[in-house]
Design an enzyme around this catalytic site. Structure first.
Site, short mmCIF file in Angstrom:
data_model
loop_
_atom_site.label_atom_id
_atom_site.label_comp_id
_atom_site.label_asym_id
_atom_site.label_seq_id
_atom_site.Cartn_x
_atom_site.Cartn_y
_atom_site.Cartn_z
CB SER A 262 5.21 28.79 -16.92
OG SER A 262 5.07 28.17 -18.18
CE LYS A 263 -2.19 27.79 -13.36
NZ LYS A 263 -2.10 29.10 -12.67
NE ARG A 264 3.98 28.97 -22.84
CZ ARG A 264 5.01 28.34 -23.33
NH1 ARG A 264 4.84 27.33 -24.14
NH2 ARG A 264 6.24 28.72 -23.02
N GLY A 266 3.63 23.14 -17.81
CA GLY A 266 3.30 22.00 -16.96
C GLY A 266 3.70 22.11 -15.51
#
Ligand code: GLU
Length: 493
Positions: A262-264, A266
């Site tokens: 996910s964005k978090r 990476g």
């Protein structure tokens, strides 16, 4: 083995994250290891999901990563679909076009052949009919999908229609995946799927089989998400009397939390990691270790591209999901940065200095570069370390000076005495500056650390810079003195 030919076949429906580039890189490594060819094919048949800029993104980032393409879209092909940017490459090859939207007549030809041989049929069911059918199947808890209503209707070719593949339901199927070994289906849980849409555009299943065949692809590296529909492809090969390629379905790349990236965690794409200051060699080395290992008895983690080509093998790919850990990539990047020659480091810094709009005289930058190189993990850390060499007014955060027993009056004293000590220096060399400033700290009964901390903020505005005396020597006596004096006006009495 016949000639090894692998391909990367992205859909230009967005900006691929590093997992996608890993698939490309493995296909590339495999081809290079076996002296074969690596192709790029653009799968742009899902017209609703096209994202402008994604073809250019794919080509440019493959270029940045140094994944060289042996065959792929020519400049003329790119131009024909409106991709006409400066420096667009002219790849080409004998199996073109390499862009699916330019290959429609070929898909129609194969769809017609399948109809003629009785493996496919025209279907003119309307969306409402299909919707109704689907609702009924759901109510009966049946496998959803087309019932096969048009199989025997012989829909005439001049009526708007799609072409569907006749999927045998009572048939077992099995193949050997190069990563997962034998995969079996007792029955195939798929219904008559669309091969060609009424618009003349193919669905993935038809296009991928036709193109992999026409482009003589020997090994297909693709995401695991395609494994469940592999029976369609195998049956199409069979129906057409073509030999299927070897399939290698790549495992997923998860975040450190074990979940989908996910964005978090990476989900970064190649352009983002470039902008974040990663070197392409780090990125390639790092992604190659996600779910691949060089084999028993080797703990090697740092590989040059040539070493990767030599060491790479399909057996080394772990079928379980791999994990992307950005902290490890950062560590690896620092190693790669330190391994560059100073000259190379200086050169690689230039785009990052330009990106940060930091323009430092070349000789000054060269003098500090070896020290900077020792201290950064990513290339974007370079500009803030040297921007004190520019003439931009400093924005000193004075409170960064005040710690470990240093207050306003003490800071003034350190600066005042340092000005006097520096003025008295006949030569402004690193050693002379070192001696003079250590002398100031000793005279004041201070440890060098906090005293130098004051001077660092006074002259550079920051707490993190290359070593202090070197930085002063490069900046030059006049500027150091004027910045110290300037600070005296700022420190509260
Ligand atoms: N166009 C497909 C995708 O981007 C490629 C799958 C394949 O490599 O066959 O997922």
């Amino acid at each position: 083995m016949t000639e090894v030919r692998t391909r990367f076949a992205p859909s230009p429906t967005g900006f691929q994250h590093l997992g996608g580039f890993r698939t490309a890189f493995f296909a590339y490594l495999f081809a290079k290891k076996h002296g074969g060819k690596f192709l790029l094919r653009i799968e742009d048949t899902d017209r609703e999901r096209l994202v402008p800029g994604s073809i250019r993104f794919i080509i440019e980032e493959l270029g940045w990563l140094g994944i060289s393409i042996d065959e792929g879209p020519s400049r003329a092909e790119l131009k024909e679909i409106g991709e006409d940017w400066n420096d667009a490459p002219n790849l080409g090859g004998e199996c073109g076009p390499y862009i699916q939207s330019l290959r429609l007549p070929r898909y129609k030809e194969v769809a017609d052949l399948l109809i003629e041989k009785g493996f496919a049929y025209r279907c003119d069911c309307t969306a409402e009919m299909l919707e109704r059918e689907r609702a009924e199947q759901m109510a009966r808890r049946e496998l959803p999908g087309y019932s096969g209503y048009c199989r025997t209707r012989n829909v005439p070719a001049d009526k708007p229609h799609v072409v569907r593949f006749k999927m045998p339901t009572k048939r077992a199927l099995s193949f050997v995946d190069a990563i997962r070994g034998r995969v079996n289906w007792d029955t195939i849980p798929l219904r008559d799927t669309v091969l060609l849409k009424s618009s003349g555009f193919p669905m993935y299943h038809l296009a991928v089989v036709v193109d992999d065949h026409d482009m003589r692809i020997s090994h297909v590296f693709r995401g695991i998400e395609w494994l469940s529909t592999a029976p369609i492809h195998l049956l199409l090969y069979e129906a057409l009397g073509w030999e299927p390629p070897v399939f290698a379905h790549m495992p997923l790349v998860n975040g450190t939390d074990g979940k989908k990236l996910s964005k978090r965690t990476g989900a970064l794409n190649a352009r983002q990691v470039r902008e974040m200051g990663y070197l392409p060699e780090t990125v390639l080395n790092f992604v190659s270790l996600i779910g691949w290992a060089p084999g028993e008895g080797s703990n090697q983690e740092i590989f040059t591209r040539d070493e990767l080509v030599k060491a790479f093998s399909l057996e080394g790919i772990n079928p379980a999901s791999g994990v992307f850990d950005i902290t490890k990539m950062e560590w690896m990047n620092g190693m790669y940065i330190r391994n560059l020659s100073v000259g190379e480091f200086i050169e690689r810094c230039q785009p990052y200095l330009a990106q940060a709009a930091v323009s430092v005289p070349a000789d000054q930058f060269a003098a500090l570069a070896p020290h900077v190189q020792e201290r950064v993990k990513t290339m974007i850390e370079v500009a803030p370390m040297v921007d004190f060499l520019t003439d931009k007014p400093l924005n000193r955060e004075l409170n960064l000076m005040f710690n470990k027993g240093i207050d306003g009056p003490k800071a003034r004293e350190i600066v005042t005495r340092s000005v006097a000590a520096i003025e008295a220096l006949p030569e402004f060399t690193v050693d002379a500056i070192d001696q003079a400033l250590r002398g100031v700290a000793t005279e004041l009964g201070l440890k060098p650390g906090p005293a130098f901390g004051v001077l660092r903020v006074a002259v550079t505005g920051k707490t993190v810079t290359p070593p202090l005396f070197e930085s002063f020597a490069v900046l030059g006596k006049d500027k150091v003195l004027s910045r110290l004096r300037e600070t005296l006006d700022l420190i509260p009495q």
